[in-house]
Design an enzyme around this catalytic site. Structure first.
Site, PDB file in Angstrom:
ATOM      1  N   CYS A  38       0.628  -1.190  -0.086  1.00 62.16           N
ATOM      2  CA  CYS A  38      -0.151  -0.015  -0.091  1.00 62.16           C
ATOM      3  C   CYS A  38       0.888   1.344   0.079  1.00 62.16           C
ATOM      4  O   CYS A  38       0.258   2.393  -0.013  1.00 62.16           O
ATOM      5  CB  CYS A  38      -0.956  -0.092   1.142  1.00 62.16           C
ATOM      6  SG  CYS A  38      -1.989  -1.552   1.019  1.00 62.16           S
TER       7      CYS A  38
ATOM      8  N   HIS B  40      -2.850   8.453   5.776  1.00 55.37           N
ATOM      9  CA  HIS B  40      -3.011   6.909   5.433  1.00 55.37           C
ATOM     10  C   HIS B  40      -4.510   6.622   5.638  1.00 55.37           C
ATOM     11  O   HIS B  40      -5.089   6.008   4.705  1.00 55.37           O
ATOM     12  CB  HIS B  40      -1.891   5.837   5.909  1.00 55.37           C
ATOM     13  CG  HIS B  40      -2.052   4.436   5.127  1.00 55.37           C
ATOM     14  ND1 HIS B  40      -2.163   4.533   3.993  1.00 55.37           N
ATOM     15  CD2 HIS B  40      -2.056   3.355   5.750  1.00 55.37           C
ATOM     16  CE1 HIS B  40      -2.247   3.137   3.546  1.00 55.37           C
ATOM     17  NE2 HIS B  40      -2.017   2.458   4.862  1.00 55.37           N
TER      18      HIS B  40
ATOM     19  N   GLU C  31      -1.320   5.549  13.557  1.00 57.67           N
ATOM     20  CA  GLU C  31      -0.882   6.646  12.705  1.00 57.67           C
ATOM     21  C   GLU C  31      -1.019   7.894  13.641  1.00 57.67           C
ATOM     22  O   GLU C  31      -0.437   8.915  13.607  1.00 57.67           O
ATOM     23  CB  GLU C  31      -1.712   6.733  11.252  1.00 57.67           C
ATOM     24  CG  GLU C  31      -1.256   8.067  10.648  1.00 57.67           C
ATOM     25  CD  GLU C  31      -1.901   8.044   8.970  1.00 57.67           C
ATOM     26  OE1 GLU C  31      -1.515   8.787   8.221  1.00 57.67           O
ATOM     27  OE2 GLU C  31      -2.981   7.242   9.098  1.00 57.67           O
TER      28      GLU C  31
ATOM     29  N   LYS D 221      -9.483   8.356   1.870  1.00 52.50           N
ATOM     30  CA  LYS D 221     -10.005   6.803   1.801  1.00 52.50           C
ATOM     31  C   LYS D 221     -11.330   6.500   2.401  1.00 52.50           C
ATOM     32  O   LYS D 221     -12.082   5.560   2.056  1.00 52.50           O
ATOM     33  CB  LYS D 221      -9.156   5.815   2.705  1.00 52.50           C
ATOM     34  CG  LYS D 221      -7.688   5.720   2.006  1.00 52.50           C
ATOM     35  CD  LYS D 221      -6.865   4.638   2.546  1.00 52.50           C
ATOM     36  CE  LYS D 221      -5.548   4.369   2.114  1.00 52.50           C
ATOM     37  NZ  LYS D 221      -4.766   5.524   2.193  1.00 52.50           N
TER      38      LYS D 221
ATOM     39  N   HIS E 256      -9.792   2.053  -0.061  1.00 52.85           N
ATOM     40  CA  HIS E 256      -8.443   1.810  -0.025  1.00 52.85           C
ATOM     41  C   HIS E 256      -7.967   1.126  -1.271  1.00 52.85           C
ATOM     42  O   HIS E 256      -8.203   0.042  -1.474  1.00 52.85           O
ATOM     43  CB  HIS E 256      -7.954   1.076   1.294  1.00 52.85           C
ATOM     44  CG  HIS E 256      -6.601   1.023   1.258  1.00 52.85           C
ATOM     45  ND1 HIS E 256      -5.759   1.557   0.478  1.00 52.85           N
ATOM     46  CD2 HIS E 256      -5.593   0.368   2.458  1.00 52.85           C
ATOM     47  CE1 HIS E 256      -4.337   1.309   0.874  1.00 52.85           C
ATOM     48  NE2 HIS E 256      -4.370   0.749   2.076  1.00 52.85           N
TER      49      HIS E 256
ATOM     50  N   PHE F 118       1.687  -3.222   4.158  1.00 54.42           N
ATOM     51  CA  PHE F 118       2.062  -4.719   4.624  1.00 54.42           C
ATOM     52  C   PHE F 118       3.654  -4.757   4.388  1.00 54.42           C
ATOM     53  O   PHE F 118       4.071  -4.396   3.452  1.00 54.42           O
ATOM     54  CB  PHE F 118       1.321  -5.841   4.031  1.00 54.42           C
ATOM     55  CG  PHE F 118      -0.084  -5.846   4.398  1.00 54.42           C
ATOM     56  CD1 PHE F 118      -0.603  -5.224   5.365  1.00 54.42           C
ATOM     57  CD2 PHE F 118      -0.806  -6.805   3.821  1.00 54.42           C
ATOM     58  CE1 PHE F 118      -2.213  -5.101   5.683  1.00 54.42           C
ATOM     59  CE2 PHE F 118      -2.379  -6.955   4.320  1.00 54.42           C
ATOM     60  CZ  PHE F 118      -2.796  -6.051   4.962  1.00 54.42           C
TER      61      PHE F 118
END
Length: 414
Positions: A164, A304, A315, A336, A341, A400
């Protein structure tokens, strides 16, 4: 040699909010959701039956029948967004400059629907029935390859696959390429399309996706107490980055100046960030150091903000760690909440949104933020876009494998 200045001169978007930059941007500012029940396949047996699909994209509007049949959607989206960005930039690429024009794209998973389809063919009909186009349809570097062929660029042709963070890392590498003098122009961003049974089923099995199937538009709710997972999305966001003097010499319109990019690793877990968000914090600090500015200079953060319980909490902790008392003064939003996402494409979309926010001096909202989570206690621009002064902004992406990317942009001034 002094670092060269880099500016954004073109943007192209294919998103769940619309095909086209203006359509996407207007819907984003008006809080329109791109999330709806899945139509690509029968998802009735899935735990998560909703996603943010690109709804108005008609392949034959952009490609002939043969090309449309032999290009996976993630490649099609990337090509179309890149065409838009180059057209928007008014850049002419020819024999005199093509060696100095590059393409650097990001993609998380490549042509997963094509892999799924050809695996079924193999199981049902044998190896000889696998399409000869299978491999070139599926491998993640095909967007950058096709874009390069279509626009005639002969500089670097690269693809990054960092989950991502891929789109943000691609934009960061494009920035560094121009700043150090390797290229004058780079078409860059991210593209992704994995809304298929294998993709949705895989993320659902990790308990990563929202299961608010009865209320799709409210399902993506970053930083809200009732968030329960992200919404898988697709699309592409492409930008034209250009060396400043090169852009000025041809009278290009400038959205924003890109001034820094950072990267880091959590070195912690394959999917979860550390509770204190230290990997994300180090990445944000790296990006600020790259830009040569202080944390207090930042006005806006495109977070994010995935809408998962863990990510949003970590975050927030990372932002507080980097910005200290200034964190309370930041305007932060997660787009998002509307786009879902888009995985490897997310950083490309959000880099474009950040540049447009700076140019228009308006920050998109975080939709569905109704009851703020106690551990998410910053200013996330709830539910209504905000007109504000944005001199410096950052865009965050965390993936990830513990891979992190952050870019820094500023309001352009000659």
């Amino acid at each position: 040699m002094a670092q060269r200045r880099v500016v954004v001169t073109g943007i192209g978007l294919v998103t769940p909010l619309g095909t086209g930059t203006e359509k996407t941007w207007n819907n984003l500012l008006n809080g329109v959701s791109g999330v709806a029940p899945i139509t690509r396949f029968d998802a009735s047996g899935m735990a998560s039956q909703i996603a943010a699909e690109v709804k108005d994209f008609v392949p034959l509007d952009h490609f002939d029948k043969k090309s449309a049949r032999h290009l996976d959607y993630f490649v099609q989206y990337g090509i179309v967004a890149a065409r838009m960005a180059v057209e928007d930039s008014t850049l002419t690429i020819n024999s005199s400059n093509c060696d100095r024009v590059g393409v650097i794209t990001g993609c998380g998973m490549g042509g997963l629907p094509t892999i799924e389809k050809n695996h079924s063919v193999y199981l049902d009909r044998g190896a000889k029935r696998i399409s000869p186009f299978f491999i070139p349809m599926a491998i993640p570097n095909m967007p950058s390859g096709h874009i390069s062929m279509q626009i005639g660029s002969k500089g670097p042709n690269l693809s990054l696959s960092t989950a991502c963070s891929a789109g943000t890392h691609a934009v960061g590498e494009a920035f560094h390429s121009i700043a150090r003098g390797s290229t004058d122009v780079v078409v860059t961003g991210g593209t992704e399309s994995v809304i298929c049974p294998l993709g949705v089923g895989g993320f659902a099995s990790m308990k990563a996706l929202s299961t608010r199937n009865d209320d799709p538009e409210k399902a993506s709710r970053p930083f809200d107490k009732d968030r329960d997972g992200f919404l898988i999305a697709e699309g592409a966001g492409m930008l034209v980055l250009e060396e400043l003097e090169h852009a000025l010499s041809r009278g290009a319109t400038i959205y924003a100046e890109m001034v820094g990019a950072g990267a880091s690793s959590d070195a912690y877990h394959i999917a979860a960030p550390p509770e204190d968000g230290n990997g994300a914090a180090r990445c944000m600090q790296n990006a600020l150091d790259s830009a040569g500015i202080q944390a207090a200079d930042i006005d806006y953060v495109n977070a994010h903000g995935t809408s998962t319980p863990l990510n949003d909490r970590c975050e927030t902790a990372a932002i507080k760690s980097v910005f200290g008392e200034h964190a309370a003064k930041l305007a932060i939003s997660s787009t998002k909440s509307m786009t879902g996402h888009a995985l490897g494409a997310a950083g490309g979309l959000e880099a474009a949104f950040t540049a447009m926010s700076i140019k228009e001096q308006i920050a998109p909202p975080t939709m569905n933020l109704e009851t703020p989570s106690p551990e998410c206690d910053l200013d996330y621009i709830p539910n209504v876009a905000r007109k504000m002064d944005i001199n410096y902004a950052i865009s965050n992406s965390f993936g990830f494998g513990g891979t992190n990317g952050v870019i820094v942009m500023k309001r352009f001034s000659a």
